[in-house]
Design a protein around this motif. Structure first.
Motif: not given
Length: 479
Positions: A294-299, A350-358, A339-342, A329-331
């Protein structure tokens, strides 16, 4: 192998006894720089020092004779070493071990230091993604963290050992058992990429049943195996002739990762590095999102991608902008896609959880079309109109510089960031300048730049001479 071990045990021994790098004594001649083992040689050494140098670095008498007679052509043409004149009376001899080899050499190094200590846990080789390519399914199996290796044939062998990056290339730690199928052994391994070889009656050999191999830097190969941490599955496409998966992890290459047909549909086990990945399935040339995800985001181009995350989550937040209509958010973690991370507004934040590698990341926020650095994060890189926020996710080191309370700007520059003079800006906090960072395992050199003046780290006794006649501080990051 023994020769490499000897080099690196010597190097780490020097570091841990707080000796200073240099080239005035044979014991201080060696160091590792960007995957190359480098020896600095003083041509004025006496016979005793020359003999000690040859013994320390296991150099044969022919090479030693050529060095001290300055026979450059002979060394360059007849050996794996490259020789050059640094200055009058000083030569540099170097040999390329390759960056990948650095990793396993570190393990050899630390293994030698800890003969009587508990072995460190196995670690994987850095990689974005990977899948295996064995001649048959039975020669390697990975399930619930248990990796089982099989070497068929070799019926006349008296002993077979498994050695690899996961056990610091130990030659005696993993004996394989002889069975009806061949020689077998199972061990717990973390997900990721691993190098290995078999030792058959004392002879090293790569796995003849594994199509994945990489040069080992010694005119042979290491076999490569991936322990999977994700399985892509797609149901209800039983009539399709070909299904592949493509994503941000493989630069959206649609022809590389074929999925295999199963009774329930299609599947592809894969190793993926920690972080967030966008992906799609390609069914007979038709791109589709994952119907089970179910997890989709705009590209950013008017379409949507499926997303999955492996690892831990960092929550980005922006306060004091309750009237904003949109925040993006962009980086560096998403190739600066705008245009991806709204971000979502919850309770005025304003907040956005995002999975990252170390790792280390630069980023910015786009508030109603206006780019800003994160006001909640004091760590930045760059200057002027080109300032980005900086975050070290799971930092494993904090650079610290005490004093210099009147300084306006303090930067840390080193081999880890290309000696960039405007990138890592330290923050004055609780009476000292600090900068948390995530560094690769191994050796790094660095300096501080205090209001434009380069200085050694006064709190670090380890340093080495540099090519400018001065010195660099030296830091080792252990696994």
């Amino acid at each position: 192998m023994n020769k490499l071990l000897k080099y690196f045990v010597l190097i780490i021994a020097l570091c841990y006894t707080n000796l200073i790098w240099g080239q005035t004594e044979p014991e201080k001649a060696g160091k590792m720089i960007d995957g190359r083992f480098v020896l600095n040689i003083n041509l004025n050494w006496n016979n005793e020092e020359r003999a000690r140098f040859a013994e320390l670095y296991d150099l044969d008498s022919l090479i030693v004779s050529a060095i001290f007679n300055e026979q450059m052509d002979f060394i360059n043409d007849s050996t794996e070493w490259i020789v050059r004149t640094v200055r009058k009376g000083q030569l540099e001899l170097s040999k390329d071990f390759g960056k990948d080899s650095d990793a396993h050499l570190e393990y050899i190094l630390f293994s030698g230091q800890r003969d009587h200590a508990k072995p460190p846990p196995p670690v994987s080789i850095p990689a974005n993604y990977g899948r295996n390519s064995f001649t048959s399914a039975e020669v390697f199996n990975y399930h619930d963290g248990l990796a089982c290796f099989l070497l068929p044939d070799q019926n006349k062998a008296r002993s077979v050992f498994l050695s690899g990056s996961f056990n610091q290339w130990s030659t005696m730690q993993l004996p394989m058992q002889k069975t009806e199928k061949g020689w077998e052994v199972c061990l717990q391994l973390p997900a990721g990429k691993h190098y290995y070889k078999f030792i058959v009656d004392g002879n090293w050999m790569y796995d003849p049943n594994n199509k994945l191999k990489e040069k080992d830097g010694h005119r042979s190969y290491n076999s490569v195996v991936y322990c999977y941490n994700h399985v892509f599955t797609l149901a209800n496409e039983s009539n399709a002739r070909r299904v592949t998966v493509a994503g941000s992890f493989n630069s959206w290459n649609q022809r590389e990762l074929d999925m295999k047909r199963t009774p329930a549909g299609w599947e592809l086990p894969l190793y993926l590095r920690e972080g967030t990945h966008a992906y799609k399935f390609i069914v007979d040339g038709r791109w589709i999102n994952d119907p089970a995800n179910p997890y989709v985001r705009p590209d950013g181009s008017g379409n949507y991608n499926s997303f999955l995350g492996i690892g831990d989550t960092l929550v980005f937040k922006l306060k004091n902008y309750p009237e904003a209509g949109s925040v993006i958010l962009t980086g560096s973690f998403n190739a600066w896609n705008t245009g991806e991370l709204l971000m979502e507004k919850k309770a005025g934040i304003w907040q956005l959880p995002y999975v990252l590698a170390a790792g280390n990341y630069e980023y910015k926020l786009i508030v109603d079309g206006r780019w800003i650095a994160d006001p909640l994060n004091p760590f930045t890189t760059g200057e002027g109109d080109y300032v980005n926020s900086f975050v070290a996710f799971k930092p494993n080191h904090v650079f610290k510089l005490q004093g210099f309370t009147d300084a306006n700007h303090v930067i840390v520059a080193g081999s880890f960031n290309g000696w960039h003079t405007k990138q890592y800006r330290m923050v004055f906090r609780d009476g000292e300048w600090v900068f948390p960072v995530n560094l690769a395992y191994g050796r790094h050199s660095y300096k501080f730049i205090v209001d434009g003046e380069w200085i050694l780290d006064p709190a670090n006794p380890l340093w080495e001479e540099n090519e400018f006649g001065g010195g660099n501080s030296v830091l080792w990051i252990e696994q």
